[in-house]
Design a protein around this motif. Structure first.
Motif, short mmCIF file in Angstrom:
data_model
loop_
_atom_site.label_atom_id
_atom_site.label_comp_id
_atom_site.label_asym_id
_atom_site.label_seq_id
_atom_site.Cartn_x
_atom_site.Cartn_y
_atom_site.Cartn_z
N ILE A 145 10.81 -3.79 -9.10
CA ILE A 145 10.16 -4.54 -10.07
C ILE A 145 8.52 -4.81 -9.30
CG2 ILE A 145 9.76 -7.34 -10.18
CD1 ILE A 145 12.74 -7.44 -10.59
N ILE A 146 8.71 -4.55 -7.86
CA ILE A 146 7.12 -4.64 -7.44
C ILE A 146 6.66 -3.29 -7.68
CG2 ILE A 146 6.09 -4.38 -5.11
CD1 ILE A 146 8.74 -5.92 -3.74
N GLY A 147 7.46 -2.11 -7.88
CA GLY A 147 6.75 -0.81 -8.31
C GLY A 147 6.16 -1.19 -9.55
N ASN A 148 7.05 -1.71 -10.49
CA ASN A 148 6.63 -1.84 -11.91
C ASN A 148 5.20 -2.61 -12.06
OD1 ASN A 148 8.84 -0.39 -13.05
ND2 ASN A 148 10.22 -2.23 -13.37
N ALA A 149 5.20 -3.61 -11.36
CA ALA A 149 3.98 -4.46 -11.23
C ALA A 149 2.69 -3.64 -10.71
CB ALA A 149 4.03 -5.81 -10.39
N LEU A 150 2.93 -2.55 -10.00
CA LEU A 150 1.90 -1.84 -9.27
C LEU A 150 1.75 -0.60 -10.14
CD1 LEU A 150 2.91 -2.07 -5.43
CD2 LEU A 150 0.79 -3.07 -6.54
N GLY A 151 2.44 -0.31 -11.10
CA GLY A 151 2.47 0.77 -11.95
C GLY A 151 2.89 2.02 -11.40
N VAL A 152 3.83 1.92 -10.58
CA VAL A 152 4.50 3.21 -9.69
C VAL A 152 5.98 3.06 -9.51
CG1 VAL A 152 2.35 3.96 -8.54
CG2 VAL A 152 3.94 2.28 -7.27
N LYS A 153 6.59 4.11 -9.39
CA LYS A 153 7.94 4.06 -9.05
C LYS A 153 7.88 4.27 -7.46
CE LYS A 153 12.61 6.12 -9.64
NZ LYS A 153 13.01 4.60 -10.14
N PRO A 154 8.55 3.22 -6.79
CA PRO A 154 8.73 3.34 -5.55
C PRO A 154 9.61 4.10 -4.75
CG PRO A 154 10.13 1.43 -6.35
CD PRO A 154 9.33 1.89 -7.40
N ASN A 155 9.22 4.85 -3.64
CA ASN A 155 9.86 6.06 -3.17
C ASN A 155 10.89 5.42 -1.84
OD1 ASN A 155 10.72 8.40 -2.25
ND2 ASN A 155 8.55 9.37 -2.13
N ASN A 161 0.79 -1.20 0.02
CA ASN A 161 -0.09 -0.02 0.09
C ASN A 161 0.77 1.15 0.16
OD1 ASN A 161 -2.80 -0.62 -0.20
ND2 ASN A 161 -2.95 -0.92 1.92
N ARG A 162 1.94 1.04 0.76
CA ARG A 162 2.72 2.43 0.59
C ARG A 162 3.32 2.80 -0.53
NH1 ARG A 162 4.27 4.41 6.04
NH2 ARG A 162 5.77 5.37 4.97
N ILE A 163 3.97 1.73 -1.29
CA ILE A 163 4.50 1.93 -2.65
C ILE A 163 3.47 2.32 -3.56
CG2 ILE A 163 5.44 0.62 -4.61
CD1 ILE A 163 6.68 -1.36 -2.67
N LYS A 164 2.08 1.58 -3.55
CA LYS A 164 1.00 1.99 -4.37
C LYS A 164 0.74 3.42 -4.39
CE LYS A 164 -2.31 -0.91 -4.51
NZ LYS A 164 -3.47 -1.71 -4.26
N ASN A 165 0.65 4.07 -2.99
CA ASN A 165 0.19 5.53 -2.70
C ASN A 165 1.27 6.31 -2.80
OD1 ASN A 165 -2.60 4.63 -2.47
ND2 ASN A 165 -2.00 3.89 -0.22
N GLY A 166 2.78 5.97 -3.18
CA GLY A 166 3.81 6.87 -3.37
C GLY A 166 4.49 7.28 -1.87
N LYS A 167 3.95 6.61 -0.88
CA LYS A 167 4.77 6.80 0.38
C LYS A 167 6.05 6.32 0.54
CE LYS A 167 2.36 7.17 4.20
NZ LYS A 167 1.67 6.78 5.34
N LYS A 168 7.11 6.79 1.53
CA LYS A 168 8.23 6.25 1.45
C LYS A 168 8.36 4.94 1.99
CE LYS A 168 10.29 10.96 1.61
NZ LYS A 168 11.15 11.75 2.53
#
Length: 339
Positions: free
Chosen positions: A235-245, A175-182
């Motif tokens: 890779i997790i971020g790509n699967a979620l469609g976002v760049k992990p912070n 959820n943090r990755i999906k919502n752009g949180k660090k």
């Protein structure tokens, strides 16, 4: 083949149970019956608590198994119980150890079964080492037919493998990755790590069952894919469609926050590892790990999205993560400059 799994519905063992059933094994699971939906059709369930030795002995009376595999042994006393229960009643006893038992710090990142076992950081690993030593003694002195298996970081569809997470698993970090949180990654994120999908692990494990060449042997089972922790999170971020912070925090600092991080990081994930799977491929020639992490993570995310019971929030971990990042970033801002 007649086999008994003690457990059989966990993160690693569920895929093994499914594959053994698919291959037509006469399979029995001895467990408390808490996860009936994970038991394939045709698999026999013996409902019992393995820690109630008297009850288990009675329920297994007169039964002989080609293979017994205990997926929930973590100490020598439990092993002694199993040896009492299964001496003379099985042709092969498979013990699930852990690759975390390998030498820390490592003298070389290239890991074979002969890499020394030593882990001063993690009691879990030291207990696994003691179990291995005891089993080898039983094999040498009493011909108890053992096979020792060392998995590394093996994951299934119910969780995403991560560097840092709370007691409720991976969903909070997803959820943090999906919502752009660090999110926190230990060190600089460039240590190499190996992730293995449980269906790949199952192929090798089932190939060891009833395998006479595996008696008295220790075998590690992992994929051949090596990724940095930064790559894993990307890779997790790509699967979620976002760049992990990502915020990088030293492993030593994280270890001060929790004894779980002390063992899991300093005793395992903070070290680069590259596994040599020559031995398992010799014993099970058909074994190849075929699920890349970028494939496995998408399967797992889809599964979690469709199963609300695995969407467990973790407010305590979220609060700690925000506070840890705040404290660390404030410290970074005050680092004195060298002119």
């Amino acid at each position: 083949m007649k086999a008994l799994f003690i457990g059989g519905t966990g993160k690693i063992s569920t895929a093994i149970t499914e594959l053994a059933a698919k291959r037509g094994f006469e399979l029995y699971l001895l467990n408390r019956g808490n996860r009936p939906s994970f038991v394939p059709e045709g698999v026999h369930v013996i409902q019992a608590d393995i820690y109630n030795e008297t009850d288990v002995c009675e329920k297994l009376k007169g039964m002989y198994f080609d293979v017994v595999a205990d997926f929930i042994v973590f100490d020598v006393e439990s092993l002694k119980r199993d040896i009492r229960l299964f001496s003379g009643k099985t042709s092969q006893y498979i013990f699930i150890s852990s690759a975390s038992a390998y030498q820390k710090p490592l003298s070389s990142p290239f890991i074979t079964e002969s890499t020394p076992l030593f882990n001063p950081f993690w009691e879990y690993s030291r207990n696994k080492i003691a179990c291995e030593e005891y089993l080898m003694s039983e094999y040498r002195n009493h011909n108890f037919p053992i096979t020792i298996v060392r998995p590394s970081h093996t994951y299934d569809n119910t969780e995403i493998p991560l560097a840092i997470h709370g007691k409720n698993g991976s969903y909070s970090v997803i959820n943090r990755i999906k919502n752009g949180k660090k999110v926190i990654v230990h060190g600089d994120g460039n240590t190499l790590w190996t992730l293995t999908h449980n269906t790949d692990f199952a192929k090798a494990f089932v190939g060891l069952m009833g395998n006479s060449h595996a008696i008295g042997e220790t075998v590690q089972i992992t994929s051949d894919e090596s990724l940095t922790w930064n790559q894993i999170y990307e890779i997790i971020g790509n699967a979620l469609g976002v760049k992990p912070n990502i915020v990088h925090i030293p492993s030593d600092a994280l270890a001060k926050a929790s004894k779980d991080f002390l063992g899991g990081l300093l005793g395992d994930k903070a070290h680069s590892v590259i596994f040599d799977n020559t031995k398992i491929k010799r014993l099970v020639p058909e074994f190849t790990a075929t699920t890349r992490f970028d494939q496995g993570v998408r399967i797992a995310l889809d599964f979690i999205e469709k199963h609300p019971e695995y969407q467990r929030e973790d407010k305590e971990f979220d609060i700690w993560t925000d506070k840890m990042i705040e404290v660390y970033e404030a410290m970074e801002q005050n680092i004195p400059q060298l002119s």
